[in-house]
Design an enzyme around this catalytic site. Structure first.
Site, short mmCIF file in Angstrom:
data_model
loop_
_atom_site.label_atom_id
_atom_site.label_comp_id
_atom_site.label_asym_id
_atom_site.label_seq_id
_atom_site.Cartn_x
_atom_site.Cartn_y
_atom_site.Cartn_z
N ASP A 6 0.86 -1.18 0.00
CA ASP A 6 0.00 0.00 0.00
C ASP A 6 0.90 1.23 0.00
O ASP A 6 1.59 1.50 0.98
CB ASP A 6 -0.90 -0.03 1.24
CG ASP A 6 -1.62 1.29 1.48
OD1 ASP A 6 -1.86 2.03 0.51
OD2 ASP A 6 -1.95 1.56 2.66
N ILE A 7 0.89 1.97 -1.10
CA ILE A 7 1.73 3.16 -1.24
C ILE A 7 0.86 4.39 -1.03
O ILE A 7 -0.01 4.70 -1.84
CB ILE A 7 2.41 3.20 -2.62
CG1 ILE A 7 3.23 1.93 -2.83
CG2 ILE A 7 3.30 4.44 -2.74
CD1 ILE A 7 3.76 1.77 -4.24
N GLY A 8 1.07 5.06 0.10
CA GLY A 8 0.27 6.22 0.45
C GLY A 8 0.93 7.52 0.05
O GLY A 8 1.96 7.55 -0.63
N TYR A 83 -19.67 4.24 -6.81
CA TYR A 83 -19.01 5.53 -7.05
C TYR A 83 -19.25 5.96 -8.50
O TYR A 83 -19.08 5.17 -9.43
CB TYR A 83 -17.51 5.37 -6.80
CG TYR A 83 -16.83 6.57 -6.17
CD1 TYR A 83 -17.22 7.05 -4.93
CD2 TYR A 83 -15.75 7.20 -6.81
CE1 TYR A 83 -16.56 8.12 -4.34
CE2 TYR A 83 -15.10 8.27 -6.22
CZ TYR A 83 -15.51 8.73 -4.99
OH TYR A 83 -14.86 9.79 -4.40
N ASP A 92 -6.78 2.81 -2.24
CA ASP A 92 -6.62 2.47 -0.83
C ASP A 92 -7.96 2.51 -0.11
O ASP A 92 -8.23 1.69 0.77
CB ASP A 92 -5.62 3.41 -0.16
CG ASP A 92 -6.01 4.88 -0.26
OD1 ASP A 92 -6.71 5.26 -1.23
OD2 ASP A 92 -5.62 5.66 0.63
N ARG A 93 -8.83 3.44 -0.51
CA ARG A 93 -10.16 3.51 0.09
C ARG A 93 -10.98 2.27 -0.26
O ARG A 93 -11.65 1.69 0.61
CB ARG A 93 -10.89 4.77 -0.39
CG ARG A 93 -10.27 6.08 0.08
CD ARG A 93 -10.91 7.28 -0.60
NE ARG A 93 -12.34 7.37 -0.32
CZ ARG A 93 -13.16 8.18 -0.98
NH1 ARG A 93 -12.70 8.94 -1.97
NH2 ARG A 93 -14.45 8.23 -0.67
N THR A 116 -2.76 10.88 5.84
CA THR A 116 -2.55 12.25 5.39
C THR A 116 -3.89 12.96 5.25
O THR A 116 -4.04 14.13 5.61
CB THR A 116 -1.80 12.26 4.05
OG1 THR A 116 -0.55 11.56 4.21
CG2 THR A 116 -1.53 13.67 3.59
#
Length: 239
Positions: A6-8, A83, A92-93, A116
């Site tokens: 997971d790259i935030g 959506y 990620d959501r 963030t």
């Protein structure tokens, strides 16, 4: 062994799954050298990753070299995505929503990721991802007050948070931390009017700032995004 990453916006997390459980193996900058070093001794033969931003081609190539696939809006997932602009939804959501659903299938869920940004995402008992909201995270609130005012200092999040501050530093810290707590509690109270049996999942690096005392139906789950990636990967493997 499968790998999930997971790259935030700020950092990168990764975990391996040996067939029984997820085990975190990396938490740090999204850079190839420290990430590669953390994986020494592991034989990776596939997995899934997601990102909320552009990453270095060296890192993406390294992930691909391990037969990992990127989660995109076109990847089949075990939730119906309502959506209206799925191509703009942060993966990620979506992964966190799937991770929560895997833990409480058949229930209405609110998934709160405190990173963030603070994101609030709703999953219905019918297995629908029903959208969500995005707000500034803890660090962004502190930095915004400092950068967009003439005299307010940049305050550290760690420290006292009295109900009303008696110094500017305490006033800022209490305003940010208590404000986020009240914001989260407000979402929960509001949604419980429509979903009385709502379960709430909290994840992200800043969940330590949320007061969990005496809160029933609220679960703090580390690495919920990684859990969701593993579930989506398995879902596609079985399809």
């Amino acid at each position: 062994m499968k790998l999930f990453a997971d790259i935030g916006n700020s950092l990168m997390k990764a975990a391996v799954n040996d067939g029984s459980a997820l085990r975190e193996v990396y938490y740090g900058p999204a850079e190839i050298e420290p990430f590669r070093d953390a994986l020494k001794g592991f034989t990776i033969d596939g997995g899934m990753w997601c990102t909320v931003r552009e990453i270095d081609t060296d890192l993406s190539s390294f992930l691909s070299s391990m037969s990992m696939v990127q989660l995109t809006h076109e990847t089949p997932v075990p939730l119906k995505n309502l959506y209206s602009t799925p191509q703009t939804l942060g993966m990620d959501r979506l992964a966190a929503a799937v991770g929560a659903w895997s833990l409480k299938q058949g229930h209405d869920l609110l998934v709160i990721d405190m990173g963030t940004a603070v994101t609030f995402d709703l999953v219905t008992a019918a297995g629908e991802y029903a959208g969500g909201n995005i707000a500034p995270g803890v660090a962004l609130r502190f930095s915004s007050l400092n950068e967009h005012t003439g005299r307010l200092p940049l305050v550290d999040a760690d420290g006292p948070t009295p109900r009303f501050g008696l110094s500017t530093t305490d006033s800022i810290r209490s305003g940010v931390i208590r404000g986020i707590n009240n914001e989260i509690n407000g979402y929960i109270l509001d949604l419980k009017e429509f979903f009385p049996s709502l379960f709430v999942f909290l994840t992200g690096g800043d969940i330590k700032f949320f007061d969990m005392n005496c809160k029933s139906g609220i679960f703090a789950v580390a690495n919920l995004v990684l859990k969701g990636l593993a579930c989506i990967f398995d879902y596609n493997e079985k399809s």
